[in-house]
Scaffold this active site. Structure first.
Site, PDB file in Angstrom:
ATOM      1  CG  ASP A  79      -1.961   0.991   1.242  1.00 23.78           C
ATOM      2  OD1 ASP A  79      -3.126   0.621   1.421  1.00 23.78           O
ATOM      3  OD2 ASP A  79      -1.648   2.199   1.080  1.00 23.78           O
ATOM      4  CG  PHE A 133     -11.400  12.910 -21.800  1.00 24.77           C
ATOM      5  CD1 PHE A 133     -10.051  13.280 -21.690  1.00 24.77           C
ATOM      6  CD2 PHE A 133     -12.348  13.917 -21.829  1.00 24.77           C
ATOM      7  CE1 PHE A 133      -9.668  14.625 -21.617  1.00 24.77           C
ATOM      8  CE2 PHE A 133     -11.979  15.269 -21.769  1.00 24.77           C
ATOM      9  CZ  PHE A 133     -10.644  15.616 -21.661  1.00 24.77           C
ATOM     10  CE1 TYR A 138      -9.851   9.988  -9.322  1.00 24.05           C
ATOM     11  CE2 TYR A 138     -11.342  11.103 -10.839  1.00 24.05           C
ATOM     12  CZ  TYR A 138     -10.303  10.228 -10.609  1.00 24.05           C
ATOM     13  OH  TYR A 138      -9.705   9.596 -11.673  1.00 24.05           O
ATOM     14  N   GLY A 183     -22.599  17.053  -9.914  1.00 22.77           N
ATOM     15  CA  GLY A 183     -21.211  17.174 -10.365  1.00 22.77           C
ATOM     16  C   GLY A 183     -20.967  16.732 -11.790  1.00 22.77           C
ATOM     17  CB  THR A 217      -8.804  12.199 -14.070  1.00 23.01           C
ATOM     18  OG1 THR A 217     -10.189  12.419 -14.368  1.00 23.01           O
ATOM     19  CG2 THR A 217      -8.491  12.979 -12.803  1.00 23.01           C
TER      20      THR A 217
END
Ligand code: UDP
Length: 330
Positions: free
Chosen positions: A51, A169, A141, A278, A117
Site C-alpha cells: 500500500d 477521459f 477526486y 457534479g 484525469t
C-alpha cells in the site's frame, strides 16, 4: 525497460501491464488488492502486495528494484465517494503519490507516467478541452489528482524528474483477458452490460434535460487498449508534460444504451432519473498534443467496437474476477 506499475491489479493498470509485457518490457506490479484483483495481474509480471500509504514498504521495493520508470495507477477513482470521504482521497491519492515520488527520488528513479484525469478540469469553459484549459476541480477526486500533478511538477523542476501526466477521459472496453470489475460499479458501460446480462433490472439515465442534442450527457469514451498504448509511448519518450487522452467524439448516455442494445441483442430497459451531482453536460478531449508529441493514434474509436469488446469480457466473466477478495477467501 523495467517498469514498476502501481495499481496493476486494477482496470487500466491490468491492461497496461499486459501490453507492456507483450511489448517485451519487464513489469513489477505493486498493488494493495483493496479494489484490484489478484486474477487481474498478468502472470508474466512479478507481484508485490503493498500500500502506498506504507512509506517504508514502497521505499524498500523501489530501492530493491530500481525500475527505469514508474507507472502510477493506484488510486481511488469515484467522484461521488470522494464527496463523502475527502480524507480518504487525499490520504491515498495525494499522500500515497507523494510517498511514491519520495521513494523514487531516494532510489534515483527519474521517470513517472501518472494516471491523471479530465476531472482536474472541473466544469470546462471550452470544449473540446485542451491541456491549457484552467484546472479547477469540482470534487476531491479531481483535486487529489491535480495536487499530485503539481507536486510532481515541482519535482520535475527542482529534481529533474521526468513527469508525464495522462489525463484520461472515459476509459472503457476490454482485452480478451482483462476488463472492468468494480464493486460497486458506477460506470455507464458496465452497468448497461450488467442490465443486458440480467444482473440489473434497468439502467437509470442521470438526467435528460441537459443542453445536448438528446438531453443526456456527452462523454468521450476511449478504449482501454488505446489508453495503454499511450502509456507505452510515454515510457519510451523523453518528453515531460500533460496529455489529454480521448477521441474527441462525444456519445450521449442514450447513444451508449442504444448501441449496447444492438451489440447484445437484449432490450436493456432504461428509465430517466435525476441528474447526478457534479456531472458536466459534455466532456470531450482535444488530444492533438498526444498525437503530435507522443505519436499516439487511437485505433479503436468506434463506440460499437468498444462495447463489443466489453461485452465479450462481461459474458466470459459474468461475476467479474472470480477471486474478488483473495485475502478473505484465503
Ligand atoms: N450515467 C448514467 N447512469 C448510470 C451511470 C452513468 O446516466 O447508471 C451517466 C453519467 O451521468 C455520465 C455518463 O453516464 O453522464 C458517464 O458516466 P460514468 O460514471 O461512466 O463516467 P464519468 O463521466 O462520470 O467519468
Amino acid at each position: 525497460m523495467k517498469a514498476l506499475v502501481t495499481g496493476g491489479a486494477g482496470y487500466i493498470g491490468s491492461v497496461t501491464t499486459e501490453l507492456l509485457l507483450d511489448s517485451g518490457h519487464d513489469v513489477i506490479v505493486f498493488d494493495n488488492l483493496e479494489r484490484g484483483h489478484r486474477a487481474a495481474v498478468d502472470r508474466r509480471a512479478r507481484f508485490v502486495k503493498g500500500d502506498l500509504r506504507d512509506r517504508k514498504k514502497i521505499a524498500a521495493v523501489m530501492a530493491r528494484e530500481k525500475p527505469d520508470a514508474v507507472m502510477h495507477f493506484a488510486a481511488y477513482a469515484l467522484v461521488g465517494e470522494s464527496m463523502d470521504k475527502p480524507e480518504t482521497y487525499f490520504g491515498n491519492n495525494l499522500v500515497g503519490g507523494v510517498n511514491l515520488a519520495e521513494a523514487m527520488l531516494a532510489a534515483g528513479v527519474g521517470k513517472i507516467v501518472f494516471s491523471s484525469t479530465c476531472a482536474t478540469y472541473g466544469q470546462p469553459q471550452r470544449t473540446p478541452i485542451t491541456e491549457d484549459e484552467p484546472q479547477r476541480p469540482i470534487n476531491p477526486y479531481g483535486e487529489s489528482k491535480l495536487l499530485l500533478e503539481k507536486a510532481l511538477d515541482w519535482y520535475r523542476r527542482i529534481r529533474g524528474m521526468q513527469t508525464v501526466f495522462l489525463r484520461y477521459f472515459n476509459a472503457c472496453g476490454a482485452t480478451k483477458r482483462f476488463g472492468e470489475d468494480h464493486d460497486p460499479e458506477t460506470h455507464l458501460i458496465p452497468i448497461v452490460l450488467q442490465a443486458a446480462l440480467g444482473k440489473r433490472d434497468r439502467v437509470t439515465i442521470f438526467g435528460e434535460d441537459y443542453d445536448t442534442p438528446d438531453g443526456t450527457c456527452l462523454r468521450d469514451y476511449i478504449h482501454i487498449v488505446d489508453l495503454a498504448q499511450a502509456h507505452i509511448l510515454a515510457l519510451t519518450s523523453a518528453v515531460s508534460g500533460a496529455f489529454n487522452l480521448g477521441n474527441g467524439n462525444g456519445y450521449s448516455v442514450k447513444e451508449v444504451i442504444e448501441t449496447a442494445r444492438q451489440v447484445t441483442g437484449h432490450p436493456i430497459p432504461a428509465a430517466a432519473g435525476p441528474r447526478r451531482p457534479g456531472d458536466p453536460a459534455r466532456l470531450l478531449a482535444a488530444a492533438d498534443k498526444a498525437r503530435t508529441e507522443l505519436g499516439w493514434k487511437p485505433k479503436h474509436p468506434d463506440l460499437r467496437a468498444i462495447i463489443e469488446s466489453a461485452w465479450a469480457w462481461h459474458r466470459a466473466h459474468p461475476d467479474g474476477y472470480a477471486d474478488k477478495r483473495p485475502e478473505r477467501n484465503g
